[in-house]
Design an enzyme around this catalytic site. Structure first.
Site, PDB file in Angstrom:
ATOM      1  N   LYS A 162       0.900  -1.196   0.099  1.00  0.00           N
ATOM      2  CA  LYS A 162       0.231   0.024   0.004  1.00  0.00           C
ATOM      3  C   LYS A 162       0.821   1.064   0.048  1.00  0.00           C
ATOM      4  CE  LYS A 162       0.633   2.047   3.359  1.00  0.00           C
ATOM      5  NZ  LYS A 162       1.998   2.521   3.998  1.00  0.00           N
ATOM      6  N   TYR A 250      -4.341   3.779   6.258  1.00  0.00           N
ATOM      7  CA  TYR A 250      -4.682   2.823   7.225  1.00  0.00           C
ATOM      8  C   TYR A 250      -6.313   3.322   7.900  1.00  0.00           C
ATOM      9  CZ  TYR A 250      -0.352   0.525   7.344  1.00  0.00           C
ATOM     10  OH  TYR A 250       0.821  -0.204   6.931  1.00  0.00           O
TER      11      TYR A 250
HETATM   12  P1  NAD Z   1      12.344   1.735   2.387  1.00  0.00           P
HETATM   13  O1  NAD Z   1      12.879   2.749   2.097  1.00  0.00           O
HETATM   14  O2  NAD Z   1      12.927   1.089   3.748  1.00  0.00           O
HETATM   15  O3  NAD Z   1      12.608   0.478   1.356  1.00  0.00           O
HETATM   16  C1  NAD Z   1      12.172   0.903  -0.083  1.00  0.00           C
HETATM   17  C2  NAD Z   1      13.477   0.086  -1.134  1.00  0.00           C
HETATM   18  O4  NAD Z   1      13.323   0.391  -2.406  1.00  0.00           O
HETATM   19  C3  NAD Z   1      14.651   0.221  -0.440  1.00  0.00           C
HETATM   20  O5  NAD Z   1      15.400  -0.747  -0.526  1.00  0.00           O
HETATM   21  C4  NAD Z   1      15.436   1.155  -1.642  1.00  0.00           C
HETATM   22  O6  NAD Z   1      16.765   1.014  -1.850  1.00  0.00           O
HETATM   23  C5  NAD Z   1      14.568   0.644  -2.808  1.00  0.00           C
HETATM   24  N1  NAD Z   1      14.573   1.675  -4.020  1.00  0.00           N
HETATM   25  C6  NAD Z   1      14.505   1.359  -5.113  1.00  0.00           C
HETATM   26  N2  NAD Z   1      14.420   2.181  -5.994  1.00  0.00           N
HETATM   27  C7  NAD Z   1      14.361   3.370  -5.165  1.00  0.00           C
HETATM   28  C8  NAD Z   1      14.297   4.722  -5.497  1.00  0.00           C
HETATM   29  N3  NAD Z   1      14.286   5.481  -6.646  1.00  0.00           N
HETATM   30  N4  NAD Z   1      14.399   5.727  -4.167  1.00  0.00           N
HETATM   31  C9  NAD Z   1      14.198   5.108  -3.173  1.00  0.00           C
HETATM   32  N5  NAD Z   1      14.460   3.881  -2.743  1.00  0.00           N
HETATM   33  C10 NAD Z   1      14.529   2.967  -3.753  1.00  0.00           C
HETATM   34  O7  NAD Z   1      10.737   1.824   2.564  1.00  0.00           O
HETATM   35  P2  NAD Z   1       9.926   0.980   3.245  1.00  0.00           P
HETATM   36  O8  NAD Z   1       9.508   1.404   4.649  1.00  0.00           O
HETATM   37  O9  NAD Z   1      10.452  -0.282   3.461  1.00  0.00           O
HETATM   38  O10 NAD Z   1       8.499   1.064   2.460  1.00  0.00           O
HETATM   39  C11 NAD Z   1       8.387   0.411   1.158  1.00  0.00           C
HETATM   40  C12 NAD Z   1       7.076   0.196   0.865  1.00  0.00           C
HETATM   41  O11 NAD Z   1       6.252  -0.428   1.559  1.00  0.00           O
HETATM   42  C13 NAD Z   1       6.311   1.500   0.689  1.00  0.00           C
HETATM   43  O12 NAD Z   1       5.309   1.404  -0.189  1.00  0.00           O
HETATM   44  C14 NAD Z   1       5.316   1.592   1.876  1.00  0.00           C
HETATM   45  O13 NAD Z   1       4.168   2.297   1.933  1.00  0.00           O
HETATM   46  C15 NAD Z   1       5.128   0.165   2.247  1.00  0.00           C
HETATM   47  N6  NAD Z   1       5.084  -0.302   3.623  1.00  0.00           N
HETATM   48  C16 NAD Z   1       3.996  -0.768   4.079  1.00  0.00           C
HETATM   49  C17 NAD Z   1       3.996  -1.150   5.371  1.00  0.00           C
HETATM   50  C18 NAD Z   1       2.922  -2.081   6.095  1.00  0.00           C
HETATM   51  O14 NAD Z   1       2.811  -2.418   7.229  1.00  0.00           O
HETATM   52  N7  NAD Z   1       2.224  -2.977   5.076  1.00  0.00           N
HETATM   53  C19 NAD Z   1       4.981  -0.691   6.320  1.00  0.00           C
HETATM   54  C20 NAD Z   1       6.131  -0.007   5.855  1.00  0.00           C
HETATM   55  C21 NAD Z   1       6.000   0.263   4.580  1.00  0.00           C
END
Ligand code: NAD
Length: 409
Positions: A162, A250
């Site tokens: 999401k 959420y």
């Molecule tokens: P994060 O920044 O920790 O992870 C993102 C990943 O994408 C990293 O490994 C990064 O290197 C990579 N990436 C690839 N191309 C990129 C770019 N151009 N710029 C930046 N990063 C890039 O983020 P996260 O917190 O893991 O969130 C990732 C996704 O998961 C989001 O869509 C977020 O909304 C979703 N999320 C959902 C939940 C849930 O509980 N369902 C919780 C946290 C995050």
């Protein structure tokens, strides 16, 4: 009633961890819990998931659905990958990352054969990898559509985090690509598998607090611009929006599943402090209201600057139901107050990610529909854009489309 100690207390937990759920505490099993099942065998050095899955017995590893995880960021590393250890129908078989060294480290930790490591350029070659049946997209929001479309075209089922995408047009393209490929598309609404949220829905449908009059949701936390996971969230081109797209979703989704209705009108106010450099591109605080056909109204807030909060309340004609925390990873509390008195509904916590992944794998194995298909994700994206528009116009907006949730959350 059995007591399950999952970890030590929550002292010292960061705000981000509070909202997205690190911590622990004593969890109590009750009539809502199914018997806990043995988890999948862990690969050497693989971290054990904090909570186990409950439900049907695990199937033989060779028959489990093969999953590729795209993006090795915070959510993937801290939650999703360990959750495979609590899955009974899903198996991690491939990784997609821009960082080869990291992917190799993670592959050896989780027993993934390095021949199934891809980067963002070689990604389309997953089409020739029969071990991969599902692609789980865990990238910044604006990349969801591109990677989802490519996975569908490669003949894979897609679970996308999401918010589904940053525009309704992208959502429609994702739905169309999956349909054309005759593959499934599901959006990562983990709360649809979380026992407190599910128990709340059941109690509401049974009329425990009478007729629902109001829903209140508050979801926010202070965002850290120096955290890599915070950095892209503050850039409009990558995040699509601010607190609403990230965490307000959420409350929006919950207002819909708690009432079991779809909004017919939205109104909103947005405030982004001009002197706070974090909010140059995306919004901080959004307060929005949703009017439902029954006459119930939801009043929702979300913010990137208030203290970590994750709370839902439902006010009915004969009682009040409160979930606080409501959307964390490991700790939830459900209270019900009626004319009969107040009580805490005691539930057995499970690993939401494992339950979510196994739901998708089961739907693939048994050719069944999923709880949260692309249409469900698109409904929230369309509503979020209506919320932004209502705030911009300074007046309520009538919702001029119809949507029916395919199945109860
Ligand atoms: P994060 O920044 O920790 O992870 C993102 C990943 O994408 C990293 O490994 C990064 O290197 C990579 N990436 C690839 N191309 C990129 C770019 N151009 N710029 C930046 N990063 C890039 O983020 P996260 O917190 O893991 O969130 C990732 C996704 O998961 C989001 O869509 C977020 O909304 C979703 N999320 C959902 C939940 C849930 O509980 N369902 C919780 C946290 C995050």
């Amino acid at each position: 009633v059995s007591m399950i100690k999952v970890s030590d207390g929550i002292a010292g937990v960061s705000r981000r961890e509070f909202l997205y759920g690190v911590g622990g505490g004593t969890l109590i099993a009750s009539q809502f819990a199914e018997a806990a099942q043995p988890s999948a065998p862990l690969a050497q050095g693989q971290p054990e998931p904090k909570l186990q899955r409950v439900g049907e017995p695990p199937i033989e590893p060779s028959r489990r659905v093969g999953w590729a995880v795209v993006g090795l960021g915070k959510l993937a590393l801290d939650q999703v990958l360990p959750a495979f250890g609590a899955c009974g129908k899903s198996r991690l078989v491939a990784l997609v990352s821009g960082d080869r060294a990291k992917a190799q480290r993670v592959a050896s930790q989780y027993g993934v054969d390095p021949k199934h490591i891809y980067d963002y350029d070689s990604y389309d070659a997953i089409a020739q990898d029969p071990a991969i049946q599902v692609v789980y997209i865990i990238l910044p929001n604006s990349l969801h559509a591109n990677f989802s479309l490519r996975a569908s075209r490669a003949g894979k089922h897609v679970l996308c985090e999401k918010p589904m995408a940053i525009s309704a047009t992208e959502c429609q393209q994702m739905i169309d690509a999956a349909a054309q490929a005759q593959r499934k598309l599901m959006i990562g609404y983990r709360c649809h598998y979380e026992p407190c949220n599910l128990a709340a829905i059941n109690l509401l449908r049974q009329g425990e607090i009478g007729k629902i009059r109001a829903v209140v949701t508050d979801n926010g936390q202070a965002i850290d611009p120096t955290d890599p996971a915070g950095e892209w969230r503050l850039r409009k081109s990558l995040a699509g929006g601010g607190s609403l797209m990230d965490i307000g979703i959420y409350g929006l989704n919950a207002a819909r599943y708690l009432t079991g209705e779809e909004p017919i009108e939205v109104a909103a106010m947005v405030n982004s402090p001009g002197d706070d450099p974090r909010f140059r591109e995306v919004e901080d605080l959004v307060v929005f209201t949703l009017r439902f056909p029954s006459g119930a109204i939801a009043h929702c807030s979300t913010s990137y600057s208030y203290a970590a909060t994750s709370r839902f309340a439902v006010q009915g004609t004969t009682g009040v139901l409160t979930l606080d925390p409501a959307t964390t990873y490991y700790e939830h509390a459900l209270h019900v107050k009626t004319e009969k008195g107040s009580r805490k509904v005691e539930l057995h916590e499970i690993n939401q990610f494992a339950a979510e992944m196994d739901h998708f794998s089961a739907a693939i194995l048994n050719q069944q529909p999923v709880k949260s298909p692309g249409e469900e994700g698109m409904q929230d994206v369309r509503l979020m854009h209506s919320i932004y528009e209502a705030a911009r116009l300074g007046r309520p907006i009538k919702i001029d489309w119809t949507y029916r949730r395919p199945m109860q959350a």
